[in-house]
Enzyme design. Sequence first.
Site, PDB file in Angstrom:
ATOM      1  N   LYS A   1       0.868  -1.182   0.000  1.00  0.00           N
ATOM      2  CA  LYS A   1       0.000   0.000   0.000  1.00  0.00           C
ATOM      3  C   LYS A   1       0.902   1.229   0.000  1.00  0.00           C
ATOM      4  O   LYS A   1       1.614   1.488   0.967  1.00  0.00           O
ATOM      5  CB  LYS A   1      -0.887  -0.023   1.236  1.00  0.00           C
ATOM      6  CG  LYS A   1      -1.878   1.121   1.304  1.00  0.00           C
ATOM      7  CD  LYS A   1      -2.712   0.968   2.577  1.00  0.00           C
ATOM      8  CE  LYS A   1      -3.728   2.080   2.722  1.00  0.00           C
ATOM      9  NZ  LYS A   1      -4.438   1.955   4.014  1.00  0.00           N
TER      10      LYS A   1
ATOM     11  N   LYS B   1      -1.851  -1.508  -4.028  1.00  0.00           N
ATOM     12  CA  LYS B   1      -2.728  -0.338  -4.023  1.00  0.00           C
ATOM     13  C   LYS B   1      -1.883   0.916  -4.098  1.00  0.00           C
ATOM     14  O   LYS B   1      -0.968   1.034  -3.282  1.00  0.00           O
ATOM     15  CB  LYS B   1      -3.556  -0.359  -2.721  1.00  0.00           C
ATOM     16  CG  LYS B   1      -4.490   0.809  -2.570  1.00  0.00           C
ATOM     17  CD  LYS B   1      -5.220   0.744  -1.230  1.00  0.00           C
ATOM     18  CE  LYS B   1      -6.144   1.958  -1.104  1.00  0.00           C
ATOM     19  NZ  LYS B   1      -6.841   2.004   0.163  1.00  0.00           N
TER      20      LYS B   1
HETATM   21 ZN   LIG Z   1      -5.909   3.034   7.725  1.00  0.00          ZN
END
Ligand SMILES: [Zn+2]
Length: 315
Positions: A181, A234
């Site tokens: 992420k 992501k």
């Molecule tokens: Zn978070």
Amino acid sequence: MARRSTLINIDPDDLIYPYFVVSGNKVRARINNFPGIYRLSIDELLKDIRSLELLGLTKVLIFGMPDKKDLLGTGAYSEDSIVASAVRKIKENFPRLIVMTDVCLCAYTTHGHCGILKGPGIELDNQKTLKALASIALSHAGAGADWVAPSAMAKGQVSAIRKTLDKNGFRKTRILGYSAKFASNFYGPFRNAAGSSPKVGDRTGYQLNYRDANAALNEIAADIKEEADMVMIKPALAYLDIIKQAKHKFSHPLAAYNVSGEYAMVKAYVGSRGQGLGAGEEKNIVLEILTGIKRAGADYIISYHAKDVARWLKE
Ligand SMILES: [Zn+2]
């Protein structure tokens, strides 16, 4: 001799549709800079899921927005938390739908960070954060979630959750790790939706630097070692190389999150092209984007376009 087709096609089964759930009744609230996406109360959510199932979509990812926030994010793991309540109702009404839940603290803490803070600064207390994340995951599993998806980027979050789930009889609940992420500039509309912007500082301390591909691959390797059933990258569009490398290196089930800013860019572009051009052009652009993400190696794509895509595929 017939040649085997190498064409890649998007299928509704590839897609995961995100929902933002709030308390109340008959709530269907617009979100800033996020056209077509709403905050829904549970009754409205159930109506929406009915239409989603009719379109042939089979998977959803649930984000909750609590009424109250506190320093420890306790609203995230109470038994009647907004997410647990939503999951219970979904499973009652749509037992076959695959329900995934976001497991994090940022929407539930007053400071807006993804974990429990050590002190007045913005450094996370990893041990306390892991405990909180495991409690959240357990409450979601108890409500019937098929998958829990820890997104806090806390070290060891997957194994902490796995242990807690196993110990409590939820061996079948699967884990989707938000493994890579990135601290991205594409999360703006989402933060409006979830009300999860950090009040002080930013998330560069625990999210990944987009200049560092190796760190991303290391995080993915770590989550696989911790027994994540699926790993996530992501955002998606600026990270197709990471998706491709990860698929090649690990051949592990892989999801890519086509995030809010990517979605909003398409909407802004199509909107800017004037009336009459919109719908067909949007379809072509979105299908090209999602096909690219799948071609790079994503097995599943979390996307706000999912309902539109399922509708277009039926046409
Ligand atoms: Zn978070």
